[in-house]
Design an enzyme around this catalytic site. Structure first.
Site, PDB file in Angstrom:
ATOM      1  N   CYS A  38     -18.563  23.181  -1.849  1.00  0.00           N
ATOM      2  CA  CYS A  38     -17.688  24.296  -2.224  1.00  0.00           C
ATOM      3  C   CYS A  38     -17.584  25.299  -1.075  1.00  0.00           C
ATOM      4  CB  CYS A  38     -18.211  24.957  -3.494  1.00  0.00           C
ATOM      5  SG  CYS A  38     -17.113  26.214  -4.175  1.00  0.00           S
ATOM      6  N   CYS A  39     -18.721  25.650  -0.471  1.00  0.00           N
ATOM      7  CA  CYS A  39     -18.701  26.569   0.674  1.00  0.00           C
ATOM      8  C   CYS A  39     -17.924  25.957   1.836  1.00  0.00           C
ATOM      9  CB  CYS A  39     -20.123  26.910   1.116  1.00  0.00           C
ATOM     10  SG  CYS A  39     -20.999  28.086   0.058  1.00  0.00           S
TER      11      CYS A  39
ATOM     12  N   CYS B 261     -19.203  35.478  -3.101  1.00  0.00           N
ATOM     13  CA  CYS B 261     -18.380  35.066  -4.233  1.00  0.00           C
ATOM     14  C   CYS B 261     -19.036  35.506  -5.548  1.00  0.00           C
ATOM     15  CB  CYS B 261     -18.204  33.551  -4.227  1.00  0.00           C
ATOM     16  SG  CYS B 261     -17.214  32.938  -2.855  1.00  0.00           S
TER      17      CYS B 261
ATOM     18  N   CYS C 165     -21.719  33.315  -7.352  1.00  0.00           N
ATOM     19  CA  CYS C 165     -22.879  32.937  -6.530  1.00  0.00           C
ATOM     20  C   CYS C 165     -23.654  34.137  -6.011  1.00  0.00           C
ATOM     21  CB  CYS C 165     -22.412  32.084  -5.354  1.00  0.00           C
ATOM     22  SG  CYS C 165     -21.610  30.553  -5.863  1.00  0.00           S
TER      23      CYS C 165
ATOM     24  N   CYS D 295     -24.029  30.013   3.822  1.00  0.00           N
ATOM     25  CA  CYS D 295     -22.892  29.223   3.362  1.00  0.00           C
ATOM     26  C   CYS D 295     -22.440  28.219   4.412  1.00  0.00           C
ATOM     27  CB  CYS D 295     -21.723  30.120   2.994  1.00  0.00           C
ATOM     28  SG  CYS D 295     -21.114  31.098   4.367  1.00  0.00           S
TER      29      CYS D 295
HETATM   30 FE1  SF4 Z   1     -18.142  28.256  -3.633  1.00  0.00          FE
HETATM   31 FE2  SF4 Z   1     -20.146  29.873  -4.289  1.00  0.00          FE
HETATM   32 FE3  SF4 Z   1     -19.840  29.062  -1.740  1.00  0.00          FE
HETATM   33 FE4  SF4 Z   1     -18.145  30.815  -2.872  1.00  0.00          FE
HETATM   34  S1  SF4 Z   1     -20.348  31.130  -2.405  1.00  0.00           S
HETATM   35  S2  SF4 Z   1     -17.590  29.109  -1.625  1.00  0.00           S
HETATM   36  S3  SF4 Z   1     -17.999  30.031  -4.989  1.00  0.00           S
HETATM   37  S4  SF4 Z   1     -20.349  27.807  -3.539  1.00  0.00           S
END
Ligand code: SF4
Length: 233
Positions: free
Chosen positions: A111-112, A192, A195, A220
């Site tokens: 996701c990151c 985010c 998170c 991240c």
């Molecule tokens: Fe995805 Fe969480 Fe990374 Fe944001 S902090 S990009 S929502 S995993």
């Protein structure tokens, strides 16, 4: 060029050098945490039209969007927002769900990667140099952060690398710098919405980021990929 000579140079002088050396090919990356806002404030005093960009991951808290509006208004800058690729996001969500990051470290890193790292890489491809708010005090992995370094993506500038928490807070107070509203709610590091949480008693630093992960570094990946290094910062 030997960038280690910047070690004894002040943050304002480093920003002045970056602005005059790289012009519009230099930009400040910020998620509107304290350090980023200090850098924006310092740079805007030198060059009011300084470029500032942020990664709009699609999962940011509303308070961060309010900060974007406040920064635009305070400094009169055309804040640049960088979005993830919609097709990549759609494919990831279809395959693993919207909240995939809670399921595994691999999902979180994916996701990151999709929402932050790849968009940042695309943005940096159009720049020669960029500034970050990294400080050596923030985590053991950041203890070796240079003030200026040549990385694969260009020249990475961390003007506050040797600043302490107290220095950051003092600058903010003395210059009435905008601060993210979530600090008032116990957050120490802001990312985010799903998170990031406020710190609990006894916690410090980045403990509020990806708090459900026990064995991973609280990063991240943007300061890894941007350097073209395998180092986990
Ligand atoms: Fe995805 Fe969480 Fe990374 Fe944001 S902090 S990009 S929502 S995993």
């Amino acid at each position: 060029m030997d960038y280690s000579s910047f070690e004894g140079v002040s943050a304002a002088e480093i920003l002045s050098w970056a602005l005059s050396t790289f012009g519009d090919s230099f930009a400040i990356a910020t998620s509107f945490q304290k350090e980023g806002m200090v850098i924006v404030d310092l740079a805007a005093r030198i060059q009011p039209r300084v470029r500032v960009f942020t990664l709009d991951t699609g999962r940011l808290p509303q308070e961060t969007h309010l900060m974007m509006d406040a920064v635009r208004e305070r400094y009169g800058i055309a804040l640049e927002t960088v979005q993830p690729d919609v097709v990549e996001v759609a494919e990831m969500v279809a395959a693993r769900g919207l909240n995939l990051f809670y399921q595994s470290a691999e999902n979180r890193q994916l996701c990151c990667e999709v929402r932050k790292v790849r968009p940042l890489m695309r943005k940096l491809a159009g720049l020669q140099a960029w500034a970050t708010g990294l400080r050596r005090e923030q985590s053991p992995g950041r203890a070796g952060t240079p003030k200026v370094e040549k990385v694969e993506s260009g020249v990475k500038v961390s003007p506050l690398a040797d600043w302490t928490d107290a220095q950051v807070d003092r600058y903010i107070a003395e210059h009435n710098v905008l601060t993210h509203p979530l600090y008032e709610h116990g957050y120490a590091s802001i990312g985010c919405a799903p998170c990031t949480r406020a710190l609990e008693p006894g916690e410090s630093g980045r403990a509020g980021r990806w708090w459900w992960e026990q064995d991973t570094k609280k990063e991240c990946g943007i300061h890894i990929s941007a350097e073209g290094l395998v180092r986990r910062a």
